[in-house]
Design an enzyme around this catalytic site. Structure first.
Site, PDB file in Angstrom:
ATOM      1  N   CYS A 159       8.967   3.614   4.159  1.00 13.08           N
ATOM      2  CA  CYS A 159       9.223   2.694   3.596  1.00 13.08           C
ATOM      3  C   CYS A 159      10.527   2.712   2.515  1.00 13.08           C
ATOM      4  O   CYS A 159      11.567   2.019   2.790  1.00 13.08           O
ATOM      5  CB  CYS A 159       8.158   2.357   2.638  1.00 13.08           C
ATOM      6  SG  CYS A 159       6.777   1.836   3.615  1.00 13.08           S
ATOM      7  N   GLY A 210      11.206   9.932   0.246  1.00 15.71           N
ATOM      8  CA  GLY A 210      11.364   9.708   1.630  1.00 15.71           C
ATOM      9  C   GLY A 210      10.258   8.832   2.235  1.00 15.71           C
ATOM     10  O   GLY A 210       9.948   8.075   1.438  1.00 15.71           O
ATOM     11  N   LEU A 221       0.949  -1.189  -0.145  1.00 21.19           N
ATOM     12  CA  LEU A 221       0.048   0.116  -0.173  1.00 21.19           C
ATOM     13  C   LEU A 221       0.814   1.043   0.056  1.00 21.19           C
ATOM     14  O   LEU A 221       1.862   1.333   0.442  1.00 21.19           O
ATOM     15  CB  LEU A 221      -0.940  -0.105   1.262  1.00 21.19           C
ATOM     16  CG  LEU A 221      -0.640   0.205   2.620  1.00 21.19           C
ATOM     17  CD1 LEU A 221      -0.277   1.616   2.735  1.00 21.19           C
ATOM     18  CD2 LEU A 221      -1.806  -0.255   3.494  1.00 21.19           C
TER      19      LEU A 221
HETATM   20  C1  UDX Z   1       5.939   3.119  -1.229  1.00 26.45           C
HETATM   21  C2  UDX Z   1       5.791   2.245  -1.952  1.00 26.45           C
HETATM   22  O1  UDX Z   1       5.174   3.086  -3.235  1.00 26.45           O
HETATM   23  C3  UDX Z   1       4.643   1.135  -1.739  1.00 26.45           C
HETATM   24  O2  UDX Z   1       4.172   0.282  -2.761  1.00 26.45           O
HETATM   25  C4  UDX Z   1       5.075   0.357  -0.667  1.00 26.45           C
HETATM   26  O3  UDX Z   1       3.995  -0.511  -0.120  1.00 26.45           O
HETATM   27  C5  UDX Z   1       5.530   1.349   0.664  1.00 26.45           C
HETATM   28  O4  UDX Z   1       6.417   2.380   0.029  1.00 26.45           O
HETATM   29  P1  UDX Z   1       4.880   5.229   0.062  1.00 26.45           P
HETATM   30  O5  UDX Z   1       5.933   5.389   0.892  1.00 26.45           O
HETATM   31  O6  UDX Z   1       3.606   5.467   0.411  1.00 26.45           O
HETATM   32  O7  UDX Z   1       4.712   3.783  -0.781  1.00 26.45           O
HETATM   33  O8  UDX Z   1       5.082   6.380  -1.039  1.00 26.45           O
HETATM   34  P2  UDX Z   1       5.256   6.731  -2.707  1.00 26.45           P
HETATM   35  O9  UDX Z   1       4.100   6.893  -3.407  1.00 26.45           O
HETATM   36  O10 UDX Z   1       5.838   5.252  -3.326  1.00 26.45           O
HETATM   37  O11 UDX Z   1       6.352   7.870  -2.710  1.00 26.45           O
HETATM   38  C6  UDX Z   1       7.910   7.550  -1.858  1.00 26.45           C
HETATM   39  C7  UDX Z   1       8.548   8.832  -2.246  1.00 26.45           C
HETATM   40  O12 UDX Z   1       8.976   8.849  -3.459  1.00 26.45           O
HETATM   41  C8  UDX Z   1       7.711  10.109  -2.045  1.00 26.45           C
HETATM   42  O13 UDX Z   1       8.672  10.832  -1.094  1.00 26.45           O
HETATM   43  C9  UDX Z   1       7.628  10.651  -3.348  1.00 26.45           C
HETATM   44  O14 UDX Z   1       7.730  12.071  -3.214  1.00 26.45           O
HETATM   45  C10 UDX Z   1       8.941  10.151  -4.150  1.00 26.45           C
HETATM   46  N1  UDX Z   1       8.987  10.029  -5.409  1.00 26.45           N
HETATM   47  C11 UDX Z   1       7.916   9.313  -6.105  1.00 26.45           C
HETATM   48  C12 UDX Z   1       9.618  10.799  -6.290  1.00 26.45           C
HETATM   49  O15 UDX Z   1      10.578  11.478  -5.766  1.00 26.45           O
HETATM   50  N2  UDX Z   1       9.405  11.018  -7.495  1.00 26.45           N
HETATM   51  C13 UDX Z   1       8.636  10.114  -8.393  1.00 26.45           C
HETATM   52  O16 UDX Z   1       8.578  10.061  -9.482  1.00 26.45           O
HETATM   53  C14 UDX Z   1       7.639   9.171  -7.598  1.00 26.45           C
END
Ligand code: UDX
Length: 436
Positions: free
Chosen positions: A264, A261, A150
């Site tokens: 996860c 960040g 998730l």
């Molecule tokens: C993530 C995974 O997507 C999810 O499948 C797992 O279960 C838990 O970790 P989450 O931590 O909720 O989920 O956030 P996510 O939407 O993946 O974004 C993670 C980070 O990457 C955020 O800080 C976001 O700003 C950054 N990000 C995302 C980028 O810098 N560039 C992008 O293109 C996408």
């Protein structure tokens, strides 16, 4: 089904409410009495769209209750363990104390035929170790590993309608029984044709960490291209659009900016690397150390851009828009926004930060910063405005109106989400990441 969910953090609380929503009878158990009291009263302990409504309706249905007593798991048939595996205080590895404590305490309350389902993100090899523990203490229970994918901000949707189901089960009859039970738990997703992969423990554990490692690598890849673009006058956003049209690459997760960040990705790649080193396989994941370094360099780059534009940090008034690690969340764990705000303040800048949801969490973690409730209040007399978390309200902000409030019209777009032409037309100096 009668389901217990051990650990009512982000993952467990949503899972418990979602399982009740799907018609199961659920008890959510956690050692944190304050959290359990809030959940039982229908008060979400964190910001997550749709969760409050689902929690309220699940409680009202009478199918969901909460408890601090592990003995209340007794009599339930499927027990999900969803406790946290944070980064250890003294290294990169995952801290397994909560998982071990949960299994240790649950084992005494299992009945023959029960299925225990691990959901926490764990180092590969954990499930076989825990299966051994159950064989000694609850020989007629079966362990399955069912990782959770998730995303914060989409937690309800991702739990009710996941894009895939992964079951790690033992060989033989016990494994088949566990698959049957999990299919009953996820009857609605299975019935609607959700892909389902049945495999062994190690693969199920690795699916989760390798998925997160891949996503982190994709983000750091484009951020490495941003570094090159900055040095050569190229534009990383156009580059991402162009390579993203290749279906083998895909445009998603190619947004260059201040990087990833949250609770996860950062800790999962570090724990994966630590585990691989333990296994003598450090070379196989060496690239993850680079992924981490590229990611952290982007935070430093934002601080550098502020310094460049202001001609120094001492006494510079900086408005930071966004504190959560991503929009639609109040989660500040390993948040690039909070790190940048703290680094700026530590270098002598006068920082005022704002966020629609994360101020309470941020002010507990970083009391040294000044907080403002609105972007307008945060930017008053600012020398530099830094956008780090792309909340829709910030992306849609009117640069002309905002320009009336600041001392100097300088904006650093930490997520490349503002329209440079529009901001420049309103008299702003615009700096993105990886863009001219
Ligand atoms: C993530 C995974 O997507 C999810 O499948 C797992 O279960 C838990 O970790 P989450 O931590 O909720 O989920 O956030 P996510 O939407 O993946 O974004 C993670 C980070 O990457 C955020 O800080 C976001 O700003 C950054 N990000 C995302 C980028 O810098 N560039 C992008 O293109 C996408």
């Amino acid at each position: 089904m009668r389901i217990s969910v051990i650990g009512c953090g982000y993952l467990g609380a949503v899972h418990a409410a979602a399982m009740a929503h799907l018609g199961h009878e659920v008890v959510g158990i956690d050692v944190d009495a304050e959290r359990i009291a809030a959940l039982a009263a229908g008060r979400p302990p964190f910001f997550e769209p749709e969760f409050g409504d689902m929690l309220a309706s699940s409680l009202a249905s009478g199918r969901l209750r909460f408890s601090t007593d592990m003995a209340d798991a007794e009599g339930y048939e499927v027990h999900f363990v969803a406790v946290g595996t944070p980064q250890s205080a003294d290294g990169q590895a995952a801290d397994m104390r909560f998982v071990d404590a949960a299994f240790g305490s649950l084992a005494g309350h299992l009945r023959p035929g029960d299925v225990v389902v691990g959901k926490s993100t764990v180092p590969v090899g954990t499930a076989s170790r825990l299966a051994e523990l159950l064989r000694e203490r609850a020989p007629e229970a079966t362990l399955a590993w069912n990782p959770e994918f998730l995303r914060e901000g989409f937690a309800v949707k991702d739990t009710i309608a996941p894009d895939r189901l992964v079951y790690g089960v033992p060989d033989g009859d016990a494994g088949e029984r566990a698959v049957g039970r999990l299919d009953e738990v996820y009857a609605s997703a299975v019935g609607s044709g959700t892909p389902r992969i049945v495999t062994d423990y190690a693969t199920a554990e690795l699916v989760k960490v390798s998925a997160n490692a891949f996503l982190a690598t994709k983000i750091s890849f484009i951020n490495a291209m941003a570094e090159i673009a900055e040095a050569t006058g190229a534009d990383v956003t156009k580059l991402a659009d162009a390579i993203g049209h290749d279906a083998r690459i895909g445009r998603r997760f190619l947004n260059a900016g201040v990087g990833f960040g949250g609770g996860c990705l950062p800790k999962d790649i570090r724990a994966f690397s630590a585990r691989a080193h333990e296994l003598g396989l450090g070379d196989s994941v060496k690239f993850l150390d680079e992924v981490d370094k590229i990611n952290l360099r982007r935070r430093a780059r934002v601080v550098q851009l502020v310094e460049e534009e202001a001609g120094g940090l001492e006494g510079t008034k900086v408005a930071v828009l966004g504190l959560a690690f991503k929009p639609h969340s109040d989660d500040i764990r390993d948040s690039p926004a909070l790190t940048v705000a703290q680094q700026l303040a530590a270098s002598g800048a006068v920082v005022t930060a704002t966020d629609p949801a994360a101020i309470p969490n941020a002010s507990r973690r970083a009391p040294e910063l000044t907080y403002a409730e609105t972007p307008e209040a945060a930017v008053a007399d600012a020398d530099v405005v830094v956008l780090i978390t792309e909340w829709p309200d910030y992306v849609g902000i009117d640069p002309a109106a905002l320009g009336e409030l600041v001392r100097r019209r300088v904006v650093i777009d930490g997520r490349n989400v503002l329209d440079p032409a529009r901001w420049r037309a309103a008299g702003w100096t615009y700096r993105g990441l990886g863009r001219r």
